[in-house]
Design an enzyme around this catalytic site. Structure first.
Site, PDB file in Angstrom:
ATOM      1  N   GLY A  10       0.838  -1.204   0.000  1.00 34.87           N
ATOM      2  CA  GLY A  10       0.000   0.000   0.000  1.00 34.87           C
ATOM      3  C   GLY A  10       0.867   1.244   0.000  1.00 34.87           C
ATOM      4  N   GLY A  13      -0.446   4.700  -0.904  1.00 36.98           N
ATOM      5  CA  GLY A  13      -1.524   5.269  -0.089  1.00 36.98           C
ATOM      6  C   GLY A  13      -1.053   6.455   0.731  1.00 36.98           C
ATOM      7  CE1 TYR A 150     -11.201   1.093   8.712  1.00 41.10           C
ATOM      8  CE2 TYR A 150     -10.207  -0.090   6.894  1.00 41.10           C
ATOM      9  CZ  TYR A 150     -10.133   0.844   7.914  1.00 41.10           C
ATOM     10  OH  TYR A 150      -8.931   1.505   8.119  1.00 41.10           O
ATOM     11  CE  LYS A 154      -7.461  -1.900   8.443  1.00 36.25           C
ATOM     12  NZ  LYS A 154      -6.078  -2.084   7.946  1.00 36.25           N
TER      13      LYS A 154
HETATM   14  C1  AKB Z   1     -11.703   5.245   7.417  1.00 35.06           C
HETATM   15  O1  AKB Z   1     -12.356   6.295   7.451  1.00 35.06           O
HETATM   16  O2  AKB Z   1     -12.113   4.208   6.926  1.00 35.06           O
HETATM   17  C2  AKB Z   1     -10.331   5.259   8.030  1.00 35.06           C
HETATM   18  C3  AKB Z   1     -10.402   4.920   9.464  1.00 35.06           C
HETATM   19  C4  AKB Z   1     -11.071   5.796  10.418  1.00 35.06           C
HETATM   20  O3  AKB Z   1      -9.869   3.898   9.856  1.00 35.06           O
HETATM   21  N1  AKB Z   1      -9.737   6.580   7.833  1.00 35.06           N
END
Ligand code: AKB
Length: 331
Positions: A10, A13, A150, A154
Protein backbone atom coordinates in the site's frame (compact mmCIF):
# COMPACT_ATOMS: atom_id res chain seq x y z
CA UNK A 1 22.37 -13.71 -1.26
CA UNK A 2 18.90 -12.26 -0.62
CA UNK A 3 18.93 -8.47 -0.21
CA UNK A 4 17.78 -7.20 3.22
CA UNK A 5 14.75 -4.94 2.75
CA UNK A 6 12.00 -2.97 4.42
CA UNK A 7 8.79 -3.91 2.59
CA UNK A 8 5.83 -1.50 2.48
CA UNK A 9 2.53 -2.67 0.96
CA UNK A 10 0.00 0.00 0.00
CA UNK A 11 3.04 2.22 -0.59
CA UNK A 12 1.08 4.66 -2.79
CA UNK A 13 -1.52 5.27 -0.09
CA UNK A 14 -1.66 8.26 2.26
CA UNK A 15 0.13 6.54 5.16
CA UNK A 16 2.45 4.73 2.75
CA UNK A 17 3.74 7.95 1.20
CA UNK A 18 4.09 9.65 4.58
CA UNK A 19 5.92 6.65 6.01
CA UNK A 20 8.35 6.35 3.08
CA UNK A 21 9.27 10.03 3.50
CA UNK A 22 9.91 9.57 7.23
CA UNK A 23 11.88 6.31 6.93
CA UNK A 24 14.00 7.85 4.14
CA UNK A 25 14.66 10.89 6.33
CA UNK A 26 15.70 8.51 9.12
CA UNK A 27 18.29 6.99 6.77
CA UNK A 28 16.45 3.80 5.83
CA UNK A 29 17.81 3.11 2.35
CA UNK A 30 16.41 -0.33 1.59
CA UNK A 31 12.71 0.47 1.17
CA UNK A 32 10.80 -1.67 -1.34
CA UNK A 33 7.41 -0.19 -2.29
CA UNK A 34 4.69 -2.73 -3.09
CA UNK A 35 1.47 -1.51 -4.71
CA UNK A 36 -0.87 -2.04 -7.66
CA UNK A 37 0.58 0.94 -9.52
CA UNK A 38 4.09 2.45 -9.83
CA UNK A 39 5.30 4.90 -7.15
CA UNK A 40 5.27 8.58 -8.13
CA UNK A 41 8.53 10.37 -8.97
CA UNK A 42 8.96 11.83 -5.48
CA UNK A 43 8.70 8.36 -3.92
CA UNK A 44 10.95 6.79 -6.58
CA UNK A 45 13.85 8.85 -5.21
CA UNK A 46 13.35 7.38 -1.73
CA UNK A 47 12.91 3.69 -2.49
CA UNK A 48 15.45 1.09 -3.58
CA UNK A 49 12.97 -1.01 -5.56
CA UNK A 50 9.29 -1.31 -6.30
CA UNK A 51 6.96 -4.27 -6.74
CA UNK A 52 3.94 -3.57 -8.93
CA UNK A 53 1.33 -6.21 -8.23
CA UNK A 54 -1.44 -7.56 -6.03
CA UNK A 55 -1.11 -8.81 -2.44
CA UNK A 56 -3.54 -11.57 -3.52
CA UNK A 57 -1.04 -12.92 -6.08
CA UNK A 58 0.52 -15.92 -4.30
CA UNK A 59 3.07 -16.48 -7.09
CA UNK A 60 4.27 -12.89 -6.73
CA UNK A 61 4.54 -13.29 -2.95
CA UNK A 62 6.58 -16.48 -3.41
CA UNK A 63 8.95 -14.66 -5.77
CA UNK A 64 9.34 -11.89 -3.14
CA UNK A 65 10.12 -14.57 -0.55
CA UNK A 66 12.85 -16.02 -2.77
CA UNK A 67 14.37 -12.68 -3.79
CA UNK A 68 14.46 -10.71 -0.53
CA UNK A 69 15.30 -10.97 3.17
CA UNK A 70 12.50 -8.94 4.78
CA UNK A 71 13.54 -7.46 8.13
CA UNK A 72 10.56 -5.11 8.53
CA UNK A 73 7.15 -5.37 6.86
CA UNK A 74 4.63 -2.50 6.95
CA UNK A 75 1.37 -3.92 5.61
CA UNK A 76 -0.67 -0.81 4.74
CA UNK A 77 -2.66 -2.06 1.73
CA UNK A 78 -6.39 -1.99 2.50
CA UNK A 79 -9.85 -0.95 1.36
CA UNK A 80 -11.10 1.75 3.76
CA UNK A 81 -14.46 1.78 5.53
CA UNK A 82 -16.83 3.41 3.02
CA UNK A 83 -15.48 1.42 0.08
CA UNK A 84 -15.55 -1.76 2.21
CA UNK A 85 -19.24 -1.20 2.97
CA UNK A 86 -19.98 -0.74 -0.74
CA UNK A 87 -17.95 -3.80 -1.79
CA UNK A 88 -17.92 -6.13 1.26
CA UNK A 89 -16.70 -9.26 -0.55
CA UNK A 90 -13.83 -7.35 -2.16
CA UNK A 91 -13.04 -5.81 1.22
CA UNK A 92 -12.82 -9.22 2.87
CA UNK A 93 -10.58 -10.46 0.06
CA UNK A 94 -8.17 -7.51 0.22
CA UNK A 95 -8.31 -6.72 3.94
CA UNK A 96 -8.38 -10.27 5.32
CA UNK A 97 -7.01 -12.68 2.69
CA UNK A 98 -4.44 -10.08 1.69
CA UNK A 99 -3.30 -9.70 5.30
CA UNK A 100 -3.16 -13.47 5.85
CA UNK A 101 -1.01 -13.69 2.69
CA UNK A 102 1.45 -11.14 4.09
CA UNK A 103 1.51 -12.81 7.53
CA UNK A 104 2.22 -16.15 5.78
CA UNK A 105 5.06 -14.49 3.86
CA UNK A 106 6.42 -13.12 7.15
CA UNK A 107 6.27 -16.60 8.73
CA UNK A 108 8.22 -18.08 5.80
CA UNK A 109 10.75 -15.24 6.09
CA UNK A 110 11.08 -15.71 9.84
CA UNK A 111 11.97 -19.39 9.28
CA UNK A 112 14.31 -18.61 6.34
CA UNK A 113 16.10 -15.76 8.12
CA UNK A 114 16.08 -17.46 11.51
CA UNK A 115 15.01 -14.09 12.84
CA UNK A 116 11.50 -12.67 13.48
CA UNK A 117 10.11 -10.22 10.91
CA UNK A 118 8.93 -6.97 12.49
CA UNK A 119 5.37 -6.71 11.13
CA UNK A 120 3.41 -3.44 11.38
CA UNK A 121 -0.36 -3.63 10.96
CA UNK A 122 -2.55 -0.48 10.84
CA UNK A 123 -5.86 -1.11 12.53
CA UNK A 124 -8.57 1.44 13.19
CA UNK A 125 -11.05 2.92 15.65
CA UNK A 126 -13.56 1.15 13.38
CA UNK A 127 -13.04 -1.97 15.53
CA UNK A 128 -15.16 -0.26 18.20
CA UNK A 129 -18.88 0.29 18.25
CA UNK A 130 -20.35 2.47 20.94
CA UNK A 131 -23.37 4.65 21.71
CA UNK A 132 -22.30 8.12 20.47
CA UNK A 133 -23.64 9.66 23.66
CA UNK A 134 -20.97 7.77 25.57
CA UNK A 135 -18.19 10.37 25.66
CA UNK A 136 -15.79 8.18 27.65
CA UNK A 137 -12.28 7.68 26.29
CA UNK A 138 -12.49 4.09 25.06
CA UNK A 139 -9.63 1.73 25.99
CA UNK A 140 -8.30 -1.06 23.76
CA UNK A 141 -10.25 -3.85 25.44
CA UNK A 142 -13.64 -2.06 25.45
CA UNK A 143 -16.47 -2.27 22.86
CA UNK A 144 -14.59 -4.49 20.38
CA UNK A 145 -17.78 -5.23 18.45
CA UNK A 146 -17.50 -3.52 15.04
CA UNK A 147 -20.60 -2.65 13.02
CA UNK A 148 -18.81 -2.27 9.65
CA UNK A 149 -17.14 -4.72 7.27
CA UNK A 150 -13.90 -2.72 7.58
CA UNK A 151 -14.03 -2.82 11.38
CA UNK A 152 -14.70 -6.59 11.28
CA UNK A 153 -11.78 -7.07 8.87
CA UNK A 154 -9.40 -5.06 11.05
CA UNK A 155 -10.40 -6.73 14.33
CA UNK A 156 -10.03 -10.22 12.83
CA UNK A 157 -6.60 -9.38 11.37
CA UNK A 158 -5.45 -7.97 14.73
CA UNK A 159 -6.33 -11.31 16.31
CA UNK A 160 -4.69 -13.36 13.55
CA UNK A 161 -1.55 -11.22 13.74
CA UNK A 162 -1.33 -11.75 17.50
CA UNK A 163 -2.04 -15.48 17.04
CA UNK A 164 0.71 -15.94 14.40
CA UNK A 165 3.18 -13.98 16.50
CA UNK A 166 2.72 -16.35 19.47
CA UNK A 167 2.21 -19.62 17.58
CA UNK A 168 5.87 -20.45 17.15
CA UNK A 169 8.70 -20.38 19.65
CA UNK A 170 11.04 -18.69 19.13
CA UNK A 171 8.56 -16.37 17.47
CA UNK A 172 8.85 -15.77 13.73
CA UNK A 173 6.75 -12.58 13.62
CA UNK A 174 7.09 -9.55 15.88
CA UNK A 175 3.54 -8.20 15.33
CA UNK A 176 2.93 -4.56 16.26
CA UNK A 177 -0.36 -2.74 15.64
CA UNK A 178 -1.83 0.75 16.03
CA UNK A 179 -5.56 1.53 15.91
CA UNK A 180 -5.59 4.78 13.94
CA UNK A 181 -8.19 7.55 14.19
CA UNK A 182 -8.97 9.68 11.13
CA UNK A 183 -5.80 11.09 9.62
CA UNK A 184 -5.35 14.48 7.93
CA UNK A 185 -2.53 15.13 5.42
CA UNK A 186 -1.76 18.32 3.47
CA UNK A 187 -0.30 16.31 0.58
CA UNK A 188 -2.91 13.66 -0.08
CA UNK A 189 -6.69 13.31 0.16
CA UNK A 190 -8.07 9.97 1.37
CA UNK A 191 -10.37 7.93 -0.85
CA UNK A 192 -12.99 5.53 0.38
CA UNK A 193 -12.78 6.35 4.06
CA UNK A 194 -15.59 7.60 6.26
CA UNK A 195 -13.37 9.99 8.19
CA UNK A 196 -12.55 11.66 4.83
CA UNK A 197 -14.85 14.62 5.58
CA UNK A 198 -12.26 16.69 7.50
CA UNK A 199 -9.39 16.28 5.00
CA UNK A 200 -11.83 16.83 2.12
CA UNK A 201 -13.16 20.00 3.78
CA UNK A 202 -9.62 21.27 4.44
CA UNK A 203 -8.42 20.78 0.87
CA UNK A 204 -11.62 22.20 -0.67
CA UNK A 205 -11.66 25.32 1.52
CA UNK A 206 -7.93 26.06 1.06
CA UNK A 207 -8.52 25.96 -2.72
CA UNK A 208 -11.61 28.19 -2.35
CA UNK A 209 -13.81 25.40 -3.63
CA UNK A 210 -17.30 24.56 -2.30
CA UNK A 211 -17.59 21.53 -0.04
CA UNK A 212 -20.63 19.48 0.97
CA UNK A 213 -19.88 17.73 4.29
CA UNK A 214 -21.46 14.27 4.37
CA UNK A 215 -21.84 14.08 8.18
CA UNK A 216 -23.68 16.36 10.62
CA UNK A 217 -21.86 19.45 11.89
CA UNK A 218 -21.82 18.18 15.48
CA UNK A 219 -20.38 14.73 14.61
CA UNK A 220 -17.35 13.92 16.75
CA UNK A 221 -14.58 11.34 16.28
CA UNK A 222 -10.82 11.14 16.96
CA UNK A 223 -8.31 12.53 14.44
CA UNK A 224 -4.64 13.34 14.07
CA UNK A 225 -2.36 14.71 11.36
CA UNK A 226 -0.09 12.55 9.24
CA UNK A 227 3.28 13.55 10.78
CA UNK A 228 2.06 12.27 14.16
CA UNK A 229 0.66 9.10 12.57
CA UNK A 230 3.90 8.09 10.84
CA UNK A 231 6.03 9.17 13.82
CA UNK A 232 3.93 6.86 15.99
CA UNK A 233 4.59 3.95 13.61
CA UNK A 234 8.34 4.65 13.74
CA UNK A 235 8.30 4.97 17.55
CA UNK A 236 6.39 1.71 18.05
CA UNK A 237 8.49 -0.24 15.54
CA UNK A 238 11.70 0.89 17.22
CA UNK A 239 10.55 0.31 20.79
CA UNK A 240 12.26 -2.45 22.75
CA UNK A 241 10.06 -5.54 22.57
CA UNK A 242 10.30 -6.15 26.32
CA UNK A 243 8.76 -2.72 26.96
CA UNK A 244 5.60 -3.62 24.99
CA UNK A 245 2.86 -5.12 27.16
CA UNK A 246 0.42 -5.34 24.23
CA UNK A 247 0.38 -6.07 20.48
CA UNK A 248 -2.29 -3.44 19.79
CA UNK A 249 -2.40 0.24 20.83
CA UNK A 250 -4.76 3.20 20.55
CA UNK A 251 -3.40 6.60 19.60
CA UNK A 252 -5.12 9.93 18.97
CA UNK A 253 -4.61 13.69 19.14
CA UNK A 254 -7.85 15.72 18.80
CA UNK A 255 -11.56 15.19 18.08
CA UNK A 256 -13.21 18.28 16.58
CA UNK A 257 -16.69 18.36 15.09
CA UNK A 258 -16.93 19.56 11.46
CA UNK A 259 -18.32 22.87 12.79
CA UNK A 260 -15.35 23.35 15.16
CA UNK A 261 -12.91 22.38 12.41
CA UNK A 262 -14.54 24.84 9.99
CA UNK A 263 -14.48 27.66 12.55
CA UNK A 264 -10.74 27.11 12.97
CA UNK A 265 -10.32 27.05 9.19
CA UNK A 266 -12.15 30.38 8.95
CA UNK A 267 -9.37 31.97 10.99
CA UNK A 268 -7.18 31.43 7.92
CA UNK A 269 -9.60 31.45 4.99
CA UNK A 270 -12.35 34.05 5.25
CA UNK A 271 -14.68 33.28 2.37
CA UNK A 272 -15.63 29.63 2.68
CA UNK A 273 -18.45 27.75 0.97
CA UNK A 274 -19.23 24.72 3.13
CA UNK A 275 -22.68 23.14 3.36
CA UNK A 276 -24.00 19.84 4.73
CA UNK A 277 -25.43 17.03 2.62
CA UNK A 278 -25.72 14.09 5.01
CA UNK A 279 -24.99 10.60 3.72
CA UNK A 280 -27.06 8.45 6.08
CA UNK A 281 -24.93 5.31 5.60
CA UNK A 282 -21.67 7.15 6.33
CA UNK A 283 -23.27 9.05 9.23
CA UNK A 284 -24.38 5.72 10.74
CA UNK A 285 -20.83 4.37 10.49
CA UNK A 286 -19.20 7.37 12.16
CA UNK A 287 -21.95 7.38 14.80
CA UNK A 288 -20.94 3.81 15.75
CA UNK A 289 -17.34 4.91 16.34
CA UNK A 290 -16.15 6.44 19.64
CA UNK A 291 -16.03 10.21 20.07
CA UNK A 292 -12.71 9.86 21.88
CA UNK A 293 -10.23 7.13 22.80
CA UNK A 294 -7.79 6.45 25.61
CA UNK A 295 -4.19 6.18 24.36
CA UNK A 296 -2.45 5.99 27.75
CA UNK A 297 -1.07 2.46 27.12
CA UNK A 298 0.90 3.77 24.11
CA UNK A 299 2.28 6.59 26.27
CA UNK A 300 3.25 4.23 29.09
CA UNK A 301 4.82 1.48 26.94
CA UNK A 302 6.56 3.36 24.11
CA UNK A 303 6.35 7.07 24.90
CA UNK A 304 3.62 8.03 22.42
CA UNK A 305 2.55 11.68 22.61
CA UNK A 306 1.09 13.73 19.74
CA UNK A 307 3.36 16.61 18.70
CA UNK A 308 0.42 18.54 17.25
CA UNK A 309 -2.82 19.46 19.01
CA UNK A 310 -5.65 20.85 16.83
CA UNK A 311 -4.53 24.50 16.96
CA UNK A 312 -0.86 23.67 16.31
CA UNK A 313 -1.85 21.30 13.52
CA UNK A 314 -3.24 24.28 11.63
CA UNK A 315 -0.82 27.00 12.72
CA UNK A 316 2.47 25.11 12.57
CA UNK A 317 1.86 22.41 9.99
CA UNK A 318 -1.23 22.21 7.79
CA UNK A 319 -1.66 25.85 6.65
CA UNK A 320 2.05 26.42 5.76
CA UNK A 321 2.26 23.01 4.06
CA UNK A 322 -0.95 23.57 2.09
CA UNK A 323 0.16 27.04 0.95
CA UNK A 324 3.39 25.54 -0.36
CA UNK A 325 1.73 22.47 -1.86
CA UNK A 326 -0.91 24.45 -3.75
CA UNK A 327 1.37 27.48 -4.27
CA UNK A 328 -1.19 29.83 -2.72
CA UNK A 329 -1.30 32.37 0.11
CA UNK A 330 -4.28 32.15 2.44
CA UNK A 331 -5.96 35.50 2.97
C1 AKB B 1 -11.70 5.24 7.42
O1 AKB B 1 -12.36 6.30 7.45
O2 AKB B 1 -12.11 4.21 6.93
C2 AKB B 1 -10.33 5.26 8.03
C3 AKB B 1 -10.40 4.92 9.46
C4 AKB B 1 -11.07 5.80 10.42
O3 AKB B 1 -9.87 3.90 9.86
N1 AKB B 1 -9.74 6.58 7.83
Amino acid sequence: MRKKITLITGANGEIGQGLIKLLYKKGINNIVAFDLLPSNNEMQNMITDQIIGDILDSNLLESINEKYEITELYHLAALLSTKSELYPEKAHEVNVTGTINLLTLALKQGKLNNCPVKFFFPSSIAVYSIDKNNLNKITEEENNNPKTMYGCNKLYCENIGSYYSKKYSPYLIDFRCIRFPGIISPYTIPTGGTSDYLPEMLHSVIKNKPYKCFVKKNTRMPFMIMPDAVSAIYLLMNAQKNKLCYDIYNITSFNPSPEEFLNLLKEYVHDVNVSYQINDERQKMVDSWPSDINDSKAFEDWGWKPKYNLKDSFEIYLIPALEKFYNIKVN
